[in-house]
Design a protein around this motif. Structure first.
Motif, PDB file in Angstrom:
ATOM      1  N   ARG A  56       0.837  -1.208   0.000  1.00 58.32           N
ATOM      2  CA  ARG A  56       0.000   0.000   0.000  1.00 58.32           C
ATOM      3  C   ARG A  56       0.869   1.254   0.000  1.00 58.32           C
ATOM      4  O   ARG A  56       0.641   2.189  -0.773  1.00 58.32           O
ATOM      5  CB  ARG A  56      -0.930   0.002   1.221  1.00 58.32           C
ATOM      6  CG  ARG A  56      -2.127  -0.932   1.086  1.00 58.32           C
ATOM      7  CD  ARG A  56      -2.983  -0.922   2.349  1.00 58.32           C
ATOM      8  NE  ARG A  56      -4.239  -1.625   2.139  1.00 58.32           N
ATOM      9  CZ  ARG A  56      -4.752  -2.523   2.989  1.00 58.32           C
ATOM     10  NH1 ARG A  56      -4.107  -2.832   4.095  1.00 58.32           N
ATOM     11  NH2 ARG A  56      -5.911  -3.107   2.718  1.00 58.32           N
ATOM     12  N   ASP A  88      -7.392   1.376  -3.012  1.00 59.95           N
ATOM     13  CA  ASP A  88      -7.062   0.196  -2.216  1.00 59.95           C
ATOM     14  C   ASP A  88      -7.847  -1.020  -2.704  1.00 59.95           C
ATOM     15  O   ASP A  88      -8.838  -0.917  -3.434  1.00 59.95           O
ATOM     16  CB  ASP A  88      -7.361   0.454  -0.734  1.00 59.95           C
ATOM     17  CG  ASP A  88      -6.792  -0.651   0.149  1.00 59.95           C
ATOM     18  OD1 ASP A  88      -5.666  -1.114  -0.153  1.00 59.95           O
ATOM     19  OD2 ASP A  88      -7.453  -1.061   1.112  1.00 59.95           O
ATOM     20  N   THR A  89      -7.425  -2.167  -2.235  1.00 55.86           N
ATOM     21  CA  THR A  89      -8.003  -3.448  -2.636  1.00 55.86           C
ATOM     22  C   THR A  89      -9.404  -3.667  -2.057  1.00 55.86           C
ATOM     23  O   THR A  89      -9.837  -2.918  -1.175  1.00 55.86           O
ATOM     24  CB  THR A  89      -7.077  -4.595  -2.172  1.00 55.86           C
ATOM     25  OG1 THR A  89      -7.574  -5.837  -2.662  1.00 55.86           O
ATOM     26  CG2 THR A  89      -7.002  -4.666  -0.646  1.00 55.86           C
ATOM     27  N   GLU A 105     -11.008  -0.623   7.783  1.00 59.19           N
ATOM     28  CA  GLU A 105     -10.036  -0.620   6.684  1.00 59.19           C
ATOM     29  C   GLU A 105     -10.174   0.648   5.828  1.00 59.19           C
ATOM     30  O   GLU A 105      -9.186   1.232   5.392  1.00 59.19           O
ATOM     31  CB  GLU A 105     -10.220  -1.865   5.818  1.00 59.19           C
ATOM     32  CG  GLU A 105      -9.111  -2.041   4.797  1.00 59.19           C
ATOM     33  CD  GLU A 105      -9.064  -3.430   4.194  1.00 59.19           C
ATOM     34  OE1 GLU A 105      -8.681  -4.379   4.903  1.00 59.19           O
ATOM     35  OE2 GLU A 105      -9.444  -3.570   3.009  1.00 59.19           O
ATOM     36  N   ASN A 121      -7.529   3.531   4.940  1.00 58.50           N
ATOM     37  CA  ASN A 121      -7.275   3.996   3.563  1.00 58.50           C
ATOM     38  C   ASN A 121      -7.275   5.511   3.503  1.00 58.50           C
ATOM     39  O   ASN A 121      -6.422   6.132   2.877  1.00 58.50           O
ATOM     40  CB  ASN A 121      -8.339   3.467   2.593  1.00 58.50           C
ATOM     41  CG  ASN A 121      -8.327   1.969   2.421  1.00 58.50           C
ATOM     42  OD1 ASN A 121      -9.325   1.366   2.031  1.00 58.50           O
ATOM     43  ND2 ASN A 121      -7.210   1.332   2.708  1.00 58.50           N
ATOM     44  N   PHE A 165      -5.293   7.248   0.313  1.00 59.09           N
ATOM     45  CA  PHE A 165      -5.903   6.674  -0.890  1.00 59.09           C
ATOM     46  C   PHE A 165      -7.021   7.579  -1.414  1.00 59.09           C
ATOM     47  O   PHE A 165      -7.676   8.279  -0.642  1.00 59.09           O
ATOM     48  CB  PHE A 165      -6.493   5.287  -0.577  1.00 59.09           C
ATOM     49  CG  PHE A 165      -5.464   4.180  -0.562  1.00 59.09           C
ATOM     50  CD1 PHE A 165      -4.996   3.640  -1.756  1.00 59.09           C
ATOM     51  CD2 PHE A 165      -4.986   3.671   0.630  1.00 59.09           C
ATOM     52  CE1 PHE A 165      -4.054   2.622  -1.742  1.00 59.09           C
ATOM     53  CE2 PHE A 165      -4.044   2.651   0.652  1.00 59.09           C
ATOM     54  CZ  PHE A 165      -3.576   2.126  -0.538  1.00 59.09           C
ATOM     55  N   LYS A 223     -11.626   3.185  -2.938  1.00 60.75           N
ATOM     56  CA  LYS A 223     -11.495   1.748  -2.674  1.00 60.75           C
ATOM     57  C   LYS A 223     -12.233   0.946  -3.730  1.00 60.75           C
ATOM     58  O   LYS A 223     -13.316   1.338  -4.179  1.00 60.75           O
ATOM     59  CB  LYS A 223     -12.083   1.447  -1.293  1.00 60.75           C
ATOM     60  CG  LYS A 223     -11.778   0.056  -0.784  1.00 60.75           C
ATOM     61  CD  LYS A 223     -11.976  -0.019   0.710  1.00 60.75           C
ATOM     62  CE  LYS A 223     -11.539  -1.379   1.261  1.00 60.75           C
ATOM     63  NZ  LYS A 223     -10.086  -1.600   1.154  1.00 60.75           N
TER      64      LYS A 223
END
Lengths: 304, 517
Positions: free
Chosen positions: A186, A202-203, A217, A221, A226, A229
Motif C-alpha cells: 500500500r 485500495d483493494t 479498513e 485507507n 488513498f 477503494k
C-alpha cells in the motif's frame, strides 16, 4: 480543450469503484443505481473461462444501451498472459467504456501494450482519440517494485490500484485485520502514484458480513491518503462515502483556502497566510478535492 | 359506465344498488342498517356443543345448496380448514356453494377442482392465488368472483351485502363451549381478527380446533355466545407455514436502498413527529423501512405512537426498544409477532372491522400518518394493481392495501422499476385495486415520484433536497430497459369484480385469452 477534458476525466472523484461481473447482465444493467463513483465491469476473474465470449457480448450491449446516469464505466480486461485481452479491449472501446483496468500489471510496457491496443481500437471504431483512460491493477511483488514506472507509463493512466488477493498469495500470507501484510505494498503504491500525479485505490474487502472490519479498513485507507477503494457490493458504497466525506470544519477551511489563493493570485501574491497559517498554490489541489468530496456528499453547494 | 379511475364497468353489473367508484369519500355519510344474523337459541344447560366431526357440523348447521360459507386466513399457507370443510361439503353432494373467505391461496388448490365441478360457484375474498386464481381467471367459476379489501369485506358483511350462512372458524384453542383464541395449541396464529366479524354476523358458527382447552378459554377472540358447534380434529394447520421464523431484514441492497428512501421521505414530511402512526407491508423493502426509521427517530428524539397491520418481528422490536408505544394487531406474520401479542401488555388484538372498515366510524387505517406498501404494477395515474399478474391471471391479494392507502396521510408505494422482463411502472395497470387518488409517493430503485395531487408533499421533498422524477419519466425508463409490454388479450366475459373499499365498483377482471405464438 481536449486535454482539459481528459484532465477532468482523469481527476474525477473515485471514492468507490464497484466490481460487477460481466457474466450477469441483470446486475450490470442496475449497478449504477446504487451510485458508486465508478463501476468496474469485470471480464476477468468473475467470468468463467468458457463464458468470456458471451460476457463480452453482454458487456458491449450494456455499455451501448444503458444510461448509467454519469457513473464512470471501467472494464477490467483479462491479463496480458491470456488470449482474451485484445478482444476485451476492442469490445470496451467499441462499447464506449470510459476506461480500462489492466489486470496483473507488472511493468510499464504492460501499460504501453494495452495503450497501443486501445489506440488501434479507437481508430477502428472511430472513437475520440485518447478518450479511453487506463488504470493499472498491481497484484504482485514485481508490480509493486515497478509501481513508479507503471504509474508514469502513459498519459492515459489515471490511477493504480493494489489488488490484495493475488498479492497476499504471492507473499505467502493472508488477510489480517490490521493490514500489516499489505503495509509495504500500500505504502509503495501510494508513493508511486502520488509521485506520478495519478490516483490510487485500495483493494477489495471480501467479508460482507464484517462491516465493522470494512469501515476500519476504509478509515485506514483515508488516513494513508488513498483516493478510494475497490468494492464488491452496493452495501459497501455508503460506508466509504461517509468516511471520505470531509467534516464541516474541513469544508469551511477548504473554501477559505480556495478563495484566498484565487484572490491573491489576482493580486499577484504567491505566498500569504490564512488563519495564521502560511499558504501557497500547492495547497489548491487538496482544497479543491475536499470541496469535490463535500459536493459529492451533498454537503457543499457553493460555486468554488 | 366509466368510473372515477377511467375503467369501463359493464352496465349489467350495476344492479341491486351497485354503483361505480366515484372517489374515495363519495359515500361519506351514507346511512345503512347493520345486518343481523338469524340465530338459534341454546338454552338447555350442560348440553355439549362438541360434535364428532366436520361433516356432522355441516349437517347440523343445515348447510345446503346455494348457501354461503366463510373462512379466515390467519393460518395462511398452512391452513387445512377450507380444504377439510369443502371436502365434506363436496362429499355430501352439495352444489352452488359460495365461499366468502378473508383470503385464499395455494394451500387451497384442491378447491379449484370444486370450482370446475360446480360445487363452488361463488367466491368472495380479499386475496386469491394459486389454483383458485387460475380457475377463476380461466372462467371456470360460474359467477364473477368479488374481490374486496379487508375493510371492504367487513363492510360488506356488516351492511348485509354478504350474508354468511355458516362461518367455519379454525382456532388454535377452544373450550367445549366455543370460547376460541388465536393463542396456544399446536397451531398458534396469534390473533383471530378476520373471524371476529364472521362470528358476529353468520347465522351459524362452527369453531374447529385441534386443541381443546379447559373452560373458560379466556379472554376469547371468538366468544362462545356466538358459537353453535365445536369440532375437534387432529390438525387444523401446518404450524411451519402459519407463522414463519422471525422475519429477517432484507440484505438485498436494492431493497435497502428503497427502504432508506421511504424513511427519508417520511422524515421530510410534517407528520414525522412524536406520536406518529405507521403501517408497513410484509415485503422486503417495506419491512426494511423500520431499520432506517429507528436512527431517524433517535436523532429527532421522537417515538411512534402506534403501528398496525400485519405484524412482524421488526414492529415488535421497535415496541421492545421503547420507540413504539403500542401495536394494534389484525394478523401476525411471524413467531415474534405471535409471541408478542400473547405477552406484551401494549400489543393489542383488534378485529378487522376496527382495523379497516371504512364505514364503521372508527377504523384505525383512517388515523394513519404513514403507510408503506408494495405493488405488482403502478401506472402513470398512480393506480396500483396488487391482484393480477402481468399475464392477467389472478395471483395476488388487495388485503388491507386499498384501506391503508386511502386512510393514511402519506401513502408510499415501494417497488422495483422492473421485475425480470416486466415493467412495474406502466401506462395502465392490468387491474386497478388501489385508486391513484389514494397513492401519494412512488419509490423505485431508479427514482422517486410524487403524485401531482400532492403539491404539499412535492414541496416537502424539495425542501429536504430529495430528488424527484415524474412518474412518466420512471415509466419511460422502465420501457427503455425492457420495452413496452403488449396488451394482454381478454375475452369480454367478466370473471371477477374489484370493489373499492366503500363497495363501489373499481374495476373488472376479464377472462384471459390463452397466449398463442
Amino acid at each position: 480543450m481536449k486535454n482539459d477534458r481528459r484532465a477532468e476525466a482523469k481527476n474525477r472523484l473515485r471514492r468507490t469503484m464497484m466490481f460487477v461481473s460481466a457474466q450477469q447482465p441483470g446486475l450490470m444493467k442496475d449497478a449504477w443505481i446504487y451510485r458508486p463513483d465508478s463501476i468496474i465491469f469485470d471480464l476477468e476473474d468473475a467470468v468463467a473461462e468458457n463464458q468470456k465470449d458471451s460476457a463480452r457480448f453482454s458487456l458491449y450491449h450494456i455499455l451501448q444501451a444503458v444510461d448509467c446516469g454519469g457513473v464512470e464505466r471501467i472494464v477490467r480486461i483479462n491479463g496480458l498472459d491470456t488470449p482474451h485481452w485484445r478482444e476485451d479491449v476492442r469490445v470496451s472501446v467499441a462499447g464506449g467504456a470510459d476506461g480500462i483496468r489492466i489486470a496483473k500489471c507488472e511493468k510499464a510496457s504492460d501499460v504501453q501494450e494495452v495503450e497501443a491496443a486501445v489506440e488501434a481500437a479507437e481508430k477502428e471504431f472511430s472513437t475520440e482519440p485518447g478518450r479511453t483512460l487506463l488504470m493499472a491493477a498491481i497484484e504482485s511483488p514485481r508490480g509493486v517494485l515497478n509501481a513508479s514506472a507503471i504509474c508514469e507509463a502513459s498519459e492515459r493512466l489515471f490511477g493504480a490500484a493494489i489488488s490484495g488477493g493475488d498479492f497476499r498469495k504471492c507473499m505467502q500470507t493472508r488477510y489480517y485485520p490490521d493490514g500489516v501484510e499489505m503495509a509495504a505494498a500500500r505504502g509503495n503504491l501510494l508513493l508511486a502514484a502520488r509521485a506520478a500525479g495519478v490516483q490510487c485505490f485500495d483493494t477489495v474487502f471480501t467479508d460482507l458480513g464484517d462491516m465493522e472490519g470494512f469501515r476500519a479498513e476504509v478509515l485506514m485507507n483515508k488516513k494513508m491518503g488513498f483516493d478510494g477503494k475497490s468494492i464488491i457490493n452496493p452495501r459497501q458504497i455508503q460506508p466509504v462515502h461517509e468516511i471520505f466525506t470531509p467534516a464541516p470544519e474541513e469544508i469551511r477551511q477548504a473554501e477559505k483556502i480556495v478563495r484566498a489563493i484565487r484572490e491573491n493570485a489576482d493580486k499577484g501574491i504567491g505566498v500569504f497566510t490564512v488563519d495564521g497559517k502560511m499558504l501557497d498554490i500547492a495547497f489548491l489541489p487538496g482544497a479543491v478535492r475536499t470541496l469535490a468530496l463535500a459536493r459529492a456528499s451533498g454537503l457543499y453547494e457553493g460555486e468554488l | 359506465m366509466k368510473n372515477a379511475v377511467g375503467r369501463e364497468i359493464p352496465d349489467e353489473l350495476l344492479v341491486d344498488g351497485r354503483e361505480v367508484y366515484r372517489g374515495n369519500n363519495a359515500l361519506d355519510g351514507k346511512e345503512y342498517v347493520k345486518a343481523g344474523p338469524k340465530v338459534r337459541s341454546f338454552v338447555k344447560p350442560q348440553e355439549s356443543k362438541v360434535l364428532e366431526n366436520i361433516r356432522e357440523a355441516i349437517v347440523r348447521c343445515g348447510l345446503r345448496d346455494g348457501m354461503t360459507v366463510s373462512f379466515h386466513h390467519h393460518f395462511r399457507d398452512g391452513d387445512y380448514i377450507i380444504n377439510k370443510v369443502m371436502a365434506e361439503v363436496a362429499a355430501l353432494g352439495m352444489r352452488n356453494i359460495t365461499i366468502a373467505a378473508s383470503s385464499v391461496g395455494t394451500a387451497h388448490d384442491p378447491v379449484a377442482k370444486m370450482i370446475e365441478d360446480g360445487v363452488v360457484t361463488g367466491l368472495q375474498t380479499s386475496g386469491i392465488r394459486g389454483g383458485m386464481g387460475e380457475a377463476v381467471s380461466w372462467g371456470k367459476l360460474s359467477t364473477p368472483a368479488i374481490l374486496r379489501s379487508h375493510g371492504g369485506r367487513v363492510r360488506a358483511i356488516e351492511s348485509g351485502e354478504v350474508h354468511i350462512d355458516v362461518a367455519f372458524i379454525g382456532a388454535p384453542t377452544s373450550d367445549e363451549y366455543g370460547n376460541a383464541r388465536g393463542r396456544g395449541g399446536k397451531s398458534d396464529c396469534g390473533v383471530l381478527s378476520y373471524a371476529m366479524v364472521d362470528a358476529k354476523y353468520a347465522d351459524k358458527v362452527v369453531v374447529i380446533t385441534d386443541t381443546l382447552a379447559p373452560f373458560p378459554n379466556f379472554p376469547p377472540s371468538i366468544e362462545a355466545v356466538d358459537v353453535d358447534y365445536v369440532v375437534v380434529i387432529d390438525e387444523i394447520g401446518n404450524p411451519k407455514k402459519i407463522a414463519s421464523q422471525a422475519a429477517r431484514f432484507s440484505q438485498d441492497p436494492r431493497d435497502l436502498m428503497m427502504a432508506e428512501s421511504c424513511a427519508r421521505i417520511m422524515a421530510a414530511t410534517p407528520w414525522f413527529r412524536d406520536g406518529y402512526s405507521f403501517q408497513a407491508g410484509a415485503g422486503g423493502p417495506s419491512l426494511a423501512v423500520y431499520r432506517f426509521l429507528e436512527p431517524l427517530m433517535r436523532e429527532r428524539g421522537i417515538t411512534m405512537q402506534w403501528a398496525i397491520g400485519g405484524i412482524t418481528q421488526p414492529t415488535v422490536d421497535l415496541l421492545n426498544r421503547g420507540l413504539l408505544r403500542c401495536i394494534v394487531d389484525a394478523q401476525d406474520f411471524d413467531i415474534g409477532a405471535v409471541q408478542s401479542v400473547h405477552t406484551h401488555p401494549a400489543h393489542y388484538e383488534i378485529s378487522t372491522s376496527q382495523y379497516a372498515n371504512p364505514m364503521n366510524k372508527g377504523a384505525f387505517v383512517n388515523k394513519l400518518d404513514f403507510v408503506v406498501l408494495g405493488a405488482l404494477e403502478i401506472d402513470t395515474g398512480f393506480n396500483v394493481n396488487v391482484v393480477t399478474g402481468s399475464d392477467g391471471i389472478l395471483r395476488g391479494a388487495p388485503g388491507g392495501h386499498p384501506d391503508a392507502a386511502a386512510g393514511a396521510k402519506c401513502s408510499i408505494i415501494v417497488t422495483p422499476l422492473v421485475r425480470g422482463r416486466i415493467p412495474t411502472v406502466c401506462d395502465r395497470v392490468v387491474t386497478v385495486t388501489t385508486p391513484g387518488e389514494s397513492v401519494d409517493v412512488l419509490v423505485t430503485d431508479y427514482g422517486i415520484a410524487v403524485n401531482p395531487r400532492r403539491p404539499d408533499l412535492i414541496d416537502a421533498m424539495k425542501e429536504a433536497k430529495i430528488r424527484l422524477s415524474t412518474v412518466e419519466e420512471l415509466k419511460d425508463r422502465a420501457y427503455s430497459i425492457v420495452g413496452a409490454p403488449d396488451d394482454i388479450e381478454f375475452y369480454d366475459r367478466v370473471v371477477a369484480v374489484v370493489e373499492a373499499r366503500d363497495g363501489t365498483l373499481l374495476d373488472v377482471v376479464r377472462q384471459v385469452k390463452p397466449y398463442e405464438l
